[in-house]
Design an enzyme around this catalytic site. Structure first.
Site, PDB file in Angstrom:
ATOM      1  N   ARG A  12      -7.217   7.830  -1.582  1.00  0.00           N
ATOM      2  CA  ARG A  12      -6.360   7.235  -0.565  1.00  0.00           C
ATOM      3  C   ARG A  12      -5.009   6.550  -0.780  1.00  0.00           C
ATOM      4  O   ARG A  12      -4.661   6.253  -2.066  1.00  0.00           O
ATOM      5  CB  ARG A  12      -7.143   6.045   0.038  1.00  0.00           C
ATOM      6  CG  ARG A  12      -8.469   6.552   0.571  1.00  0.00           C
ATOM      7  CD  ARG A  12      -9.598   5.566   1.479  1.00  0.00           C
ATOM      8  NE  ARG A  12      -9.891   4.380   0.487  1.00  0.00           N
ATOM      9  CZ  ARG A  12      -9.765   3.133   0.992  1.00  0.00           C
ATOM     10  NH1 ARG A  12      -9.494   2.918   2.196  1.00  0.00           N
ATOM     11  NH2 ARG A  12     -10.193   2.200   0.284  1.00  0.00           N
ATOM     12  N   GLY A  13      -4.406   6.345   0.203  1.00  0.00           N
ATOM     13  CA  GLY A  13      -3.073   5.350   0.068  1.00  0.00           C
ATOM     14  C   GLY A  13      -1.968   6.049  -0.942  1.00  0.00           C
ATOM     15  O   GLY A  13      -1.912   7.545  -0.951  1.00  0.00           O
ATOM     16  N   ASN A  82      -3.774   3.291 -10.804  1.00  0.00           N
ATOM     17  CA  ASN A  82      -3.244   2.915  -9.401  1.00  0.00           C
ATOM     18  C   ASN A  82      -4.250   2.180  -8.662  1.00  0.00           C
ATOM     19  O   ASN A  82      -3.822   1.331  -7.519  1.00  0.00           O
ATOM     20  CB  ASN A  82      -2.927   4.422  -8.513  1.00  0.00           C
ATOM     21  CG  ASN A  82      -2.893   4.195  -7.255  1.00  0.00           C
ATOM     22  OD1 ASN A  82      -1.899   3.802  -6.534  1.00  0.00           O
ATOM     23  ND2 ASN A  82      -4.018   4.423  -6.242  1.00  0.00           N
ATOM     24  N   GLY A  84      -6.135  -0.556  -6.641  1.00  0.00           N
ATOM     25  CA  GLY A  84      -5.759  -2.004  -6.632  1.00  0.00           C
ATOM     26  C   GLY A  84      -6.374  -2.627  -5.377  1.00  0.00           C
ATOM     27  O   GLY A  84      -6.580  -1.584  -4.430  1.00  0.00           O
ATOM     28  N   TYR A 147      -3.423 -11.953  -6.850  1.00  0.00           N
ATOM     29  CA  TYR A 147      -2.876 -10.391  -6.873  1.00  0.00           C
ATOM     30  C   TYR A 147      -1.360 -10.423  -7.605  1.00  0.00           C
ATOM     31  O   TYR A 147      -1.174  -9.797  -8.325  1.00  0.00           O
ATOM     32  CB  TYR A 147      -2.381  -9.771  -5.476  1.00  0.00           C
ATOM     33  CG  TYR A 147      -1.985  -8.536  -5.168  1.00  0.00           C
ATOM     34  CD1 TYR A 147      -2.815  -7.352  -5.373  1.00  0.00           C
ATOM     35  CD2 TYR A 147      -0.793  -8.140  -5.215  1.00  0.00           C
ATOM     36  CE1 TYR A 147      -2.296  -6.128  -5.131  1.00  0.00           C
ATOM     37  CE2 TYR A 147      -0.072  -6.872  -5.054  1.00  0.00           C
ATOM     38  CZ  TYR A 147      -1.180  -6.130  -4.887  1.00  0.00           C
ATOM     39  OH  TYR A 147      -0.591  -4.708  -4.770  1.00  0.00           O
ATOM     40  N   GLY A 178       7.185  -1.503  -3.580  1.00  0.00           N
ATOM     41  CA  GLY A 178       7.468  -2.552  -2.374  1.00  0.00           C
ATOM     42  C   GLY A 178       6.396  -2.284  -1.285  1.00  0.00           C
ATOM     43  O   GLY A 178       5.252  -1.879  -1.844  1.00  0.00           O
TER      44      GLY A 178
HETATM   45  N1  CAA Z   1       6.587 -13.654   4.142  1.00  0.00           N
HETATM   46  C1  CAA Z   1       6.821 -14.694   4.917  1.00  0.00           C
HETATM   47  N2  CAA Z   1       6.138 -15.328   5.653  1.00  0.00           N
HETATM   48  C2  CAA Z   1       4.953 -15.517   5.412  1.00  0.00           C
HETATM   49  C3  CAA Z   1       4.158 -14.573   4.398  1.00  0.00           C
HETATM   50  C4  CAA Z   1       4.765 -13.654   3.851  1.00  0.00           C
HETATM   51  N3  CAA Z   1       4.768 -12.866   2.970  1.00  0.00           N
HETATM   52  N4  CAA Z   1       3.019 -14.751   4.352  1.00  0.00           N
HETATM   53  C5  CAA Z   1       2.662 -15.911   5.398  1.00  0.00           C
HETATM   54  N5  CAA Z   1       3.841 -16.204   5.803  1.00  0.00           N
HETATM   55  C6  CAA Z   1       4.137 -17.639   6.989  1.00  0.00           C
HETATM   56  C7  CAA Z   1       3.358 -16.852   7.882  1.00  0.00           C
HETATM   57  O1  CAA Z   1       4.157 -16.143   9.000  1.00  0.00           O
HETATM   58  C8  CAA Z   1       3.219 -18.421   8.671  1.00  0.00           C
HETATM   59  O2  CAA Z   1       4.503 -18.762   9.398  1.00  0.00           O
HETATM   60  P1  CAA Z   1       4.603 -19.599  10.586  1.00  0.00           P
HETATM   61  O3  CAA Z   1       3.838 -20.836  10.449  1.00  0.00           O
HETATM   62  O4  CAA Z   1       5.996 -19.660  10.714  1.00  0.00           O
HETATM   63  O5  CAA Z   1       4.016 -18.543  11.737  1.00  0.00           O
HETATM   64  C9  CAA Z   1       3.028 -19.319   7.782  1.00  0.00           C
HETATM   65  O6  CAA Z   1       3.341 -18.481   6.213  1.00  0.00           O
HETATM   66  C10 CAA Z   1       1.591 -19.507   7.354  1.00  0.00           C
HETATM   67  O7  CAA Z   1       0.508 -18.320   7.317  1.00  0.00           O
HETATM   68  P2  CAA Z   1      -0.588 -17.987   8.198  1.00  0.00           P
HETATM   69  O8  CAA Z   1      -0.583 -18.814   9.481  1.00  0.00           O
HETATM   70  O9  CAA Z   1      -0.765 -16.487   7.957  1.00  0.00           O
HETATM   71  O10 CAA Z   1      -1.685 -18.625   7.067  1.00  0.00           O
HETATM   72  P3  CAA Z   1      -3.001 -18.411   6.826  1.00  0.00           P
HETATM   73  O11 CAA Z   1      -3.709 -19.500   6.042  1.00  0.00           O
HETATM   74  O12 CAA Z   1      -3.670 -18.320   8.314  1.00  0.00           O
HETATM   75  O13 CAA Z   1      -3.081 -17.122   6.197  1.00  0.00           O
HETATM   76  C11 CAA Z   1      -2.480 -15.408   4.367  1.00  0.00           C
HETATM   77  C12 CAA Z   1      -2.662 -16.929   4.874  1.00  0.00           C
HETATM   78  C13 CAA Z   1      -3.970 -14.907   4.373  1.00  0.00           C
HETATM   79  C14 CAA Z   1      -2.135 -15.378   3.185  1.00  0.00           C
HETATM   80  C15 CAA Z   1      -1.891 -14.642   5.524  1.00  0.00           C
HETATM   81  O14 CAA Z   1      -0.519 -15.348   5.658  1.00  0.00           O
HETATM   82  C16 CAA Z   1      -1.263 -13.214   4.795  1.00  0.00           C
HETATM   83  O15 CAA Z   1      -1.998 -12.203   4.844  1.00  0.00           O
HETATM   84  N6  CAA Z   1      -0.129 -13.209   4.544  1.00  0.00           N
HETATM   85  C17 CAA Z   1       0.436 -11.625   3.835  1.00  0.00           C
HETATM   86  C18 CAA Z   1       0.210 -11.965   2.387  1.00  0.00           C
HETATM   87  C19 CAA Z   1       0.793 -10.504   1.880  1.00  0.00           C
HETATM   88  O16 CAA Z   1       2.157 -10.328   1.937  1.00  0.00           O
HETATM   89  N7  CAA Z   1       0.088  -9.701   1.161  1.00  0.00           N
HETATM   90  C20 CAA Z   1       0.623  -8.309   0.766  1.00  0.00           C
HETATM   91  C21 CAA Z   1      -0.520  -7.485   0.996  1.00  0.00           C
HETATM   92  S1  CAA Z   1      -0.029  -5.781   0.582  1.00  0.00           S
HETATM   93  C22 CAA Z   1       0.107  -5.742  -1.105  1.00  0.00           C
HETATM   94  O17 CAA Z   1       0.000  -6.622  -1.716  1.00  0.00           O
HETATM   95  C23 CAA Z   1       0.955  -4.355  -1.578  1.00  0.00           C
HETATM   96  C24 CAA Z   1       1.775  -4.562  -2.183  1.00  0.00           C
HETATM   97  O18 CAA Z   1       1.921  -4.472  -3.525  1.00  0.00           O
HETATM   98  C25 CAA Z   1       3.164  -5.002  -1.795  1.00  0.00           C
END
Ligand code: CAA
Length: 240
Positions: A12-13, A82, A84, A147, A178
Site C-alpha cells: 500500500r501507499g 518502509n 510505518g 513519530y 515530505g
Molecule cells: N501544521 C500547522 N498547523 C498545525 C499542524 C501542522 N502540522 N497541526 C496542527 N496545527 C494547528 C491546527 O490547525 C490548529 O490551529 P488553529 O487553532 O489555528 O485552528 C492548532 O494547531 C491545534 O490543532 P488541532 O485543533 O487539530 O488540535 P487537536 O488537539 O484537536 O489535534 C492533532 C492535534 C491530532 C495533532 C491534529 O492537529 C493533527 O492531526 N495534526 C496533523 C499532524 C501531522 O502533520 N501529521 C502528519 C501525518 S502524515 C505523516 O506523518 C507522513 C510523513 O512522514 C510526512
C-alpha cells in the site's frame, strides 16, 4: 542474476509504488504487509508480486518472514524498511500505547529487519538497505513527538549501519519523504493539511512514485559509493 528485494509495508501507499518500481526494473520482489489481507491480495493479483504477512514490530516475525522469503526467492540482497504508522496526538494527550506502537513499528522494525538479513549480506559481501525516514524526523511536527522521535532515530540508525557495512559491500541510506498523497497523509484533518500544503514550495503533495524513483537509485549495484546519506524528497518544504 536478478537480485531479491524485500519491501516492508510493500502493498500500500509508498511501499506499493516501491515494490512495483523494483519489479519493473527486474528485481525479484517480496512485498511484506502487516494486516490488510484484502489490500494485499488485490495488490498481488494486480501486480503478480509475492506478498508476505508479518508484523515488522516483532523480532521473531521478521526472522521467520525473511526465512520464508529466502526459501521462496533466494538470499535477500535489498531491504527497504518502509512500513510505518502514525498515532498523532499532542504530548499532553498521548498515552504510552501510542508512543510504543509508533516506536516499535517505525524504528524497532529497522532493527528487526536488518538483524534478520545482515549476516547473510556480510557473508555475500553485498547489501542495499534503504530506510524510509521522514521530513518530520528532520524538522519535528506538531502532534508527532512519537513519530518524529522514531523517524529521527531512523536517520541515526542509517548512519551507524552505513559505517558498519561500508567495508563489506553493504550500503545503508535513508530517504526522507515530505507529504505524499497516501492514505496516511489524507487522514490529516483537512484544514491542517491545507496549511501544510501551503508551505510546500512545489505547491502540491508528492506522489509515491517520486519516492520509488529515489529507492531505485540507491539500491542499484553501481550505487556502492553512496552510503550513509539521506535523500530528501519533499517538494522543497525542508532543506536539510
Ligand atoms: N501544521 C500547522 N498547523 C498545525 C499542524 C501542522 N502540522 N497541526 C496542527 N496545527 C494547528 C491546527 O490547525 C490548529 O490551529 P488553529 O487553532 O489555528 O485552528 C492548532 O494547531 C491545534 O490543532 P488541532 O485543533 O487539530 O488540535 P487537536 O488537539 O484537536 O489535534 C492533532 C492535534 C491530532 C495533532 C491534529 O492537529 C493533527 O492531526 N495534526 C496533523 C499532524 C501531522 O502533520 N501529521 C502528519 C501525518 S502524515 C505523516 O506523518 C507522513 C510523513 O512522514 C510526512
Amino acid at each position: 542474476m536478478s537480485r531479491v528485494a524485500v519491501v516492508t509495508g510493500g502493498t500500500r501507499g509508498i511501499g506499493a509504488a516501491i515494490s512495483k518500481a523494483l519489479k519493473d526494473a527486474g528485481y525479484k520482489v517480496a512485498a511484506n504487509y502487516g494486516g490488510n489481507d484484502e489490500a494485499a491480495n488485490k495488490f498481488k493479483q494486480e501486480t503478480g508480486i509475492a506478498v508476505y504477512k508479518w508484523d515488522v514490530a516483532s523480532f521473531d516475525g521478521c526472522r521467520d518472514g525473511i526465512a520464508k522469503v529466502v526459501a521462496d526467492l533466494g538470499p535477500v540482497d535489498i531491504v527497504v524498511n518502509n512500513a510505518g504508522i502514525t498515532r498523532d496526538s499532542t504530548l499532553h494527550r498521548m498515552n504510552r500505547e501510542q508512543w510504543d506502537a509508533v516506536l516499535d513499528t517505525d524504528i524497532g522494525s529497522c532493527f528487526n529487519m536488518c538483524r534478520a538479513v545482515i549476516e547473510g549480506m556480510r557473508d555475500r559481501k553485498f547489501g542495499r538497505i534503504v530506510n524510509i525516514g521522514s521530513i518530520n524526523g528532520q524538522a519535528g511536527q506538531y502532534g508527532q513527538v512519537n513519530y518524529a522521535a522514531a523517524k529521527s532515530a531512523v536517520h541515526g540508525f542509517t548512519k551507524a549501519l552505513a559505517q558498519e557495512g561500508a567495508a563489506v559491500g553493504i550500503t545503508c541510506n535513508a530517504i526522507a519523504p515530505g507529504y505524499i498523497d497516501t492514505e496516511m497523509v489524507q487522514a490529516v484533518p483537512k484544514p491542517v493539511l491545507e496549511k501544510i500544503i501551503a508551505k510546500i514550495p512545489v505547491g502540491r503533495l508528492g506522489h509515491a512514485e517520486e519516492i520509488a524513483r529515489g529507492v531505485l537509485f540507491l539500491v542499484a549495484d553501481d550505487a556502492g559509493f553512496v552510503t550513509g546519506s539521506t535523500l530528501s524528497i519533499n517538494g522543497g518544504q525542508h532543506m536539510y
